[in-house]
Design an enzyme around this catalytic site. Structure first.
Site, PDB file in Angstrom:
ATOM      1  CB  ALA A 127      -0.783   0.121   1.269  1.00 35.14           C
ATOM      2  CE  LYS A 140      -0.439  -3.220 -13.638  1.00 35.81           C
ATOM      3  NZ  LYS A 140       0.872  -2.813 -12.929  1.00 35.81           N
ATOM      4  N   GLY A 200       2.720 -11.268  -6.169  1.00 36.93           N
ATOM      5  CA  GLY A 200       3.639 -12.438  -5.979  1.00 36.93           C
ATOM      6  C   GLY A 200       3.047 -13.597  -6.112  1.00 36.93           C
ATOM      7  CB  CYS A 207      -3.764   2.007  -8.276  1.00 35.58           C
ATOM      8  SG  CYS A 207      -2.992   1.929  -6.602  1.00 35.58           S
ATOM      9  N   GLY A 227       2.914 -12.627 -10.287  1.00 34.20           N
ATOM     10  CA  GLY A 227       3.455 -13.915  -9.603  1.00 34.20           C
ATOM     11  C   GLY A 227       4.278 -14.547 -10.170  1.00 34.20           C
ATOM     12  CG  ASN A 244      -2.620   2.101 -11.921  1.00 34.92           C
ATOM     13  OD1 ASN A 244      -3.356   1.563 -11.863  1.00 34.92           O
ATOM     14  ND2 ASN A 244      -1.657   2.395 -10.972  1.00 34.92           N
ATOM     15  N   GLY A 279       7.293  -8.003 -11.032  1.00 35.25           N
ATOM     16  CA  GLY A 279       7.628  -7.178 -10.068  1.00 35.25           C
ATOM     17  C   GLY A 279       8.044  -7.742  -8.903  1.00 35.25           C
ATOM     18  CB  THR A 280       6.061  -9.591  -6.354  1.00 35.53           C
ATOM     19  OG1 THR A 280       5.215  -8.619  -6.239  1.00 35.53           O
ATOM     20  CG2 THR A 280       6.450 -10.208  -4.934  1.00 35.53           C
ATOM     21  N   GLY A 340       0.763   3.591  -1.937  1.00 35.25           N
ATOM     22  CA  GLY A 340      -0.247   4.591  -1.841  1.00 35.25           C
ATOM     23  C   GLY A 340       0.173   5.632  -3.066  1.00 35.25           C
TER      24      GLY A 340
HETATM   25  C1  FMN Z   1       5.466  -2.448  -4.127  1.00 35.93           C
HETATM   26  C2  FMN Z   1       4.771  -2.326  -5.322  1.00 35.93           C
HETATM   27  C3  FMN Z   1       4.318  -1.273  -5.866  1.00 35.93           C
HETATM   28  C4  FMN Z   1       3.188  -0.886  -7.050  1.00 35.93           C
HETATM   29  N1  FMN Z   1       3.061   0.069  -7.532  1.00 35.93           N
HETATM   30  C5  FMN Z   1       2.359   0.049  -8.777  1.00 35.93           C
HETATM   31  C6  FMN Z   1       2.069   1.442  -9.471  1.00 35.93           C
HETATM   32  O1  FMN Z   1       2.455   2.309  -9.085  1.00 35.93           O
HETATM   33  N2  FMN Z   1       1.311   1.230 -10.732  1.00 35.93           N
HETATM   34  C7  FMN Z   1       0.827   0.212 -11.175  1.00 35.93           C
HETATM   35  O2  FMN Z   1       0.334   0.194 -12.030  1.00 35.93           O
HETATM   36  N3  FMN Z   1       0.840  -1.055 -10.458  1.00 35.93           N
HETATM   37  C8  FMN Z   1       1.896  -1.034  -9.394  1.00 35.93           C
HETATM   38  N4  FMN Z   1       2.098  -2.276  -8.733  1.00 35.93           N
HETATM   39  C9  FMN Z   1       1.613  -3.474  -9.454  1.00 35.93           C
HETATM   40  C10 FMN Z   1       2.493  -4.190 -10.225  1.00 35.93           C
HETATM   41  O3  FMN Z   1       2.967  -3.268 -11.257  1.00 35.93           O
HETATM   42  C11 FMN Z   1       1.943  -5.543 -10.549  1.00 35.93           C
HETATM   43  O4  FMN Z   1       0.867  -5.165 -11.499  1.00 35.93           O
HETATM   44  C12 FMN Z   1       1.578  -6.581  -9.449  1.00 35.93           C
HETATM   45  O5  FMN Z   1       2.435  -6.436  -8.377  1.00 35.93           O
HETATM   46  C13 FMN Z   1       1.488  -7.912  -9.981  1.00 35.93           C
HETATM   47  O6  FMN Z   1       2.658  -8.403 -10.516  1.00 35.93           O
HETATM   48  P1  FMN Z   1       3.894  -9.216  -9.520  1.00 35.93           P
HETATM   49  O7  FMN Z   1       3.195 -10.275  -8.768  1.00 35.93           O
HETATM   50  O8  FMN Z   1       4.823  -9.291 -10.549  1.00 35.93           O
HETATM   51  O9  FMN Z   1       4.470  -8.142  -8.519  1.00 35.93           O
HETATM   52  C14 FMN Z   1       3.008  -2.331  -7.456  1.00 35.93           C
HETATM   53  C15 FMN Z   1       3.256  -3.457  -6.843  1.00 35.93           C
HETATM   54  C16 FMN Z   1       4.043  -3.368  -5.927  1.00 35.93           C
HETATM   55  C17 FMN Z   1       4.479  -4.733  -5.166  1.00 35.93           C
END
Ligand code: FMN
Ligand code: FAD
Ligand code: FAD
Ligand code: FMN
Ligand code: FES
Ligand code: FES
Lengths: 284, 319, 319, 284
Positions: free
Chosen positions: C83, C179, C232, C142, C259, C139, C280-281, C85
């Site tokens: 979060a 997205k 994740g 969110c 994930g 986005n 990402g994660t 934010g």
């Molecule tokens: C710490 C963090 C910050 C994120 N910030 C954004 C963001 O600013 N904008 C966005 O579209 N997605 C954001 N996401 C979502 C990721 O881009 C992604 O869609 C989501 O985490 C699923 O992918 P993952 O499992 O590979 O992390 C964020 C995710 C994480 C973990």
């Protein structure tokens, strides 16, 4: 996700593979058009009497107890043999599978037979298949056994040559091979002889019940392999539970002993079907 | 061969864990979740032996359903996907199993029902009420039969409230719990609508997603239904959030369900506001000891914190 | 002390992995997901060194935002909750970072934007377009700023389509990806509405839930914002299902995200229909080698299957 | 979720605890009203120069490099000491914390100092705190060192008695204790002496830059502990990355050497703030 169980022949805990692993069909042995043995790559070991779930993509996934497993799975050279008879949509689709095709398997599931010296193996129909693997395992461990194998006709008798090279007697309902009549007919006599310390049986439920009764009469421990309709194979869905104690055929079974069968009230009743209802439609 | 040691597990006895859901006393807060083991009196009885505080039966509808072909339950690294497809023997047969359970076991039994129309929920409730379950859980949220049954009812507060009223009318004074979907936007508001419509409890959550697992070699979805609801460890934080949201909107008890396989998971749900703790996939993730272990862990926590019961903990994460 | 070995990782070079998203050539399908590392030209550059095929910057809005206090990112057993934010330095500053990135690095850069109103999406797109990112990701999904910004736009197909049109008009011919949120009911239909409104690509998914983690000892939610989006390992099956649903509805490319920490995860998304693979994660779950390892695994898969590129695999799980 | 890292003093990989662990404040040592040391239970080890994230529920969570860690954490008898100065909302709330209260910590994060013989420790202001732990660790390993410690006034000089029992010289801006003027004033002379084989520094960034320059002049390897605004602490969010190479202070740092600083272009610039913008508001 894996659960630790013990493989009887490897000595070390073996992880249960609960998501299907794609494996090649290496070979198909045709007993007759509706009765074949499928030789699969073995990505994990399976003990005699344990079962795997065999997935035909686009069709369904069903439980099978291998008729042989070669133990070199760690070298990726092991094989799992599954012998099946065409009885419905799944097994009919299976009959159409050819070497080279890929199917999915997961397991090993449930509890198999324990290997005891001086075992009597009693098999009926398709039940002969898992006993063949059990017999092979007893052989490799130098444990003596005898087999009594029955089927409707000579054509339904599985692995006759293989068993003939061991110690086996045969029975058919129509007398087309071996002794005429049910495989259980001379059971009392055999058990009377005192030469058996354990009985392992697989086959139609009425046969299993006859074996159970005879063993109880002669106070000989028994291990019976049951079949029930299965949905999950991992002890979750409750579909395969037996009335009375709720014992799960997929987890505590499929091979059950007197201890686990105590309190079970549904032996010999029609099985529950896919809806969970016990109908006259469910076969024994 | 090491044979699975079977029942009876001794269970765990600690009167401090007793809770009451809609007036029904439970020996401990764990509740066998719907769809796990509860196909028959005997299979549900297995959960009694394993230590559950109450059992929920598999959801049943008006007619018997075979459900989807297998694979219908597939684990992935962080939980389970299922698309059993609400296989069930129909309400009449389920009622017999539940009546049988009531005769044979002392712990509370919850029926679970679904319908293809709002009116059908009432019909099923009427049939199942004959068996006098201690509670009727209303599954408005099953994701697996969507194509056939249309959009899940549970996403719509007004429809869910209407179903609540229909079931309440049909259920002859038996307490009613509504089981909500985490996919609902504003799950707290929907729960509130259920309470206003007469619900005696809320169960949250049903499975998440749905999700899909594809086999990279066979190049196809593994589940025969292609998609299935996600349960187990992966969904715990979503269950916690849903219970927290619901608890801030309702006063009726919540059966917090989703991802529990340890006591610290259950504690999170209790601190979020749950009275009961549903356990399903935990049986796979932590094994048959899960009910006993969760209860043992809760007792230890009470010991460490010098507490006499779970009341002070319930909802304590709200400020 | 074993110091973390730093850059540059050699990366992984295999021309068979090259893909094109909305006309933009990528050296491999991996895309750094928004919100991970991409705060500045240099931090995004880290992902270049680690082998990513393209990078997405952190989502930016019209004004600078501090975001939520910490803890804003908390792992749980099966993934991560965040979060943050939408903390960001504002579109003007982001545009400078993106322009700087374009000068310094050769791989494609995707901007990510959000707005508090439909019109604001257009304003932010206009500002960010000046930096000429290769693509603008929008986005609409969110979950972390909901209380302030209202219901996520991404749950509503018509609103999402309108945002798509507004951004397309403002973005001076730069390709636009929308997205989407896995919480949307009917994500395939929404994606289709985006395509019809002119979107050049779809990114799926954003985080799931939201979820909550409660500390059993302190008895309160760990995230300062109480709830946070789940990412994740836990969300992979949901991402796969969403991509599968979207792929059956659109012809524009999909950046499958959620994930991924191993090649078999990426393969599932590709077989479901993804062209790009957002990561990402995974950077936390599998470490800095994740981009290289995923690509290596994809190359191995092509080897084993005698394939020249990923084209035959894309969407192959559909029948 | 845990990553394997190596703890320098335990020899075995240590799991990073990435979710806050509730720990008791065992004791609070008051240096003065706005400068205190908090003695916490240690649920994991932390190496000198590594940091933890300290969570005050309802307030915020911020990075701190312990001023001492006792190593018996495996016996659940270890202690982590955090010395903090009130500079804003979080640290003000921290000053109000009392023994017996519970806070959350996670870690250990980042890369700490490597323990070298003949080290010179250069500390400024709050930077003295982590150097105290480093000094303690050098002591326990029988590695000789000297320390040069500076602060604005005598009241800001930390752990004076403790360091006086070792080998240390003191500096204050106002001359209220030790030598008057910056701690870096005689650095060249000290390094010239040839008795130092390594320099470890922690303090305000201008001080670190002066140390860096002096070390480069004298070709002495340096390890500098940096501070940046941190959001995640686990290398994900990109908030703490340094311009140039994007190196993460929370992961590759906070202690950085010449190798890791190569290519970094932002040293001495105002830091990025919580929005990610590099404002004149950001302190050095
Ligand atoms: C710490 C963090 C910050 C994120 N910030 C954004 C963001 O600013 N904008 C966005 O579209 N997605 C954001 N996401 C979502 C990721 O881009 C992604 O869609 C989501 O985490 C699923 O992918 P993952 O499992 O590979 O992390 C964020 C995710 C994480 C973990
Ligand atoms: C532990 C175990 C081991 C088995 N080993 C073998 C074997 O080695 N060789 C062999 O040919 N068969 C074996 N079976 C039976 C095999 O699973 C069924 O023959 C097969 O499922 C039939 O499917 P179908 O679609 O062809 O026929 P259907 O028309 O679906 O069913 C025919 C009969 O098979 C049984 N059956 C169907 N589905 C299932 C299911 N999911 N689980 C259990 N039983 C089912 C039912 O009693 C049904 O009446 C085993 C079953 C179990 C439980
Ligand atoms: C690796 C590391 C180790 C540290 N060790 C210590 C220590 O041992 N003792 C100590 O007193 N302080 C230490 N700090 C600094 C400490 O984190 C800040 O003093 C604290 O965050 C200030 O918060 P605040 O709300 O009180 O003040 P604010 O008014 O929020 O900030 C005051 C200044 O502190 C810095 N700061 C604020 N938030 C953060 C953040 N999340 N991450 C990094 N810096 C921030 C900013 O530069 C800001 O200008 C360390 C910082 C880092 C990065
Ligand atoms: C195999 C399986 C079958 C299920 N069947 C039902 C069902 O029939 N009715 C229902 O309301 N929920 C059903 N569920 C959902 C569970 O009751 C529970 O809400 C969900 O799995 C989350 O809890 P868990 O993580 O403890 O399993 C089923 C879940 C599983 C895994
Ligand atoms: S098949 Fe599901 S419990 Fe046995
Ligand atoms: S604080 Fe998030 S990457 Fe360093």
């Amino acid at each position: 996700m894996t659960d630790g169980i013990h493989s009887p022949f490897e000595g070390t805990p073996v992880a249960v593979v609960t998501s299907p692993v794609p494996v090649r069909i290496e070979d198909v042995i045709v007993h007759h058009e509706a009765l074949k043995t499928f030789v699969l790559e073995a990505p994990f070991p399976v003990a005699p009497g344990q079962f795997i779930m065999l997935w035909l993509p686009g069709v369904d996934e069903k439980p099978f107890s291998p008729s042989l497993v070669t133990q070199r799975w760690r070298l990726r050279a092991g094989r799992i043999e599954v012998t099946a008879r065409a009885v419905g949509p799944f097994t009919r689709a299976l009959m159409a599978c050819r070497p080279g095709q890929t199917v999915g398997i997961r397991g090993p599931f449930g509890q198999g037979f324990s290997l005891e010296p001086c075992s009597l193996l009693v098999g009926g129909g398709m039940g002969i298949a898992p006993l063949r693997y059990l017999a092979d395992a007893l052989d490799s461990n130098g444990l003596p056994f005898q087999a009594m194998l029955g089927a409707r006709t000579a054509a339904d008798l599985l692995f006759v040559d293989w068993f003939q090279r061991r110690s086996a007697s045969f029975y058919t309902d129509d007398g087309s091979a071996g002794v005429s009549g049910p495989v259980t007919q001379s059971l009392d006599v055999e058990l009377e002889s005192g030469q058996f310390r354990a009985v392992c049986a697989c086959g139609p439920e009425p046969m299993l019940l006859a074996v159970k009764k005879a063993c109880e009469t002669h106070s000989i421990p028994y291990q019976l392999a049951f079949e029930r309709y299965m949905k999950c194979g991992i002890g979750l869905c409750g579909q395969c539970c037996m009335d009375g104690t709720g014992i799960r055929v997929c987890k505590e079974g499929p091979v059950l002993t007197a201890r686990e069968l105590a309190g079970v009230t549904e032996l010999g009743l029609p099985h529950r079907d896919a809806t969970g209802a016990r109908g006259p439609s469910g076969h024994i | 061969m090491s044979r699975g040691t079977l029942l009876p597990k001794s269970g765990h006895h600690d009167r401090r864990l007793e809770v009451s859901i809609a007036g029904i006393p439970l020996r401990n807060p764990t509740v066998l979740a719907s769809g796990i083991l509860g196909m028959s009196a005997s299979s549900a009885g297995l959960a009694v032996a394993l230590g559950a505080g109450a059992v929920t039966f598999k959801s049943c509808g008006l007619e018997p359903r075979k459900g989807h072909p297998c694979p219908a339950v597939v684990p992935f690294e962080h939980g389970l996907l299922n698309a059993v497809g609400l296989s069930n023997p129909g309400a009449e047969q389920m009622a017999r199993e539940i009546a049988d359970f009531r005769q044979r076991f002392q712990i509370p039994v919850f029926a679970s029902i679904f319908g293809k129309t709002v009116a059908e929920f009432g019909q099923v409730a009427e049939i199942i009420s004959k068996a006098r379950p201690h509670l009727i859980e209303v599954n408005v949220s099953c994701p697996n039969v969507e194509s056939e049954l249309g959009t899940p009812f549970g996403l719509d507060g007004a429809v869910t409230a209407e179903i609540t009223r229909v079931v309440k009318r049909a259920s002859e004074g038996i307490p009613v719990a509504i089981k909500l979907s985490p996919q609902a936007h504003g799950i707290g508001r929907i729960a509130r609508a259920c309470q206003d419509a007469g619900a005696d409890a809320i169960t949250a959550i049903n499975t998440v997603g749905p999700g899909m697992v594809i086999d990279p070699v066979l190049r196809r979805p593994i589940l025969s239904n292609r998609v299935g609801g996600v349960s187990g460890g992966a969904v715990l934080p979503i269950a916690v959030r849903c219970v927290y949201e619901i608890a801030s909107q309702v006063t009726i008890p919540i059966i917090g369900t989703g991802g529990v396989s340890r006591a610290d998971h259950a504690l999170q749900l209790i601190l979020a506001g749950a009275t009961g703790i549903g356990i399903g996939t935990g049986l796979h993730e932590a094994g048959d000891g899960v009910f006993t272990d969760v209860c043992q862990g809760l007792s230890d926590y009470l010991d460490r914190n010098g507490l006499d019961n779970l009341d002070k903990l319930r909802g304590a994460a709200h400020d």
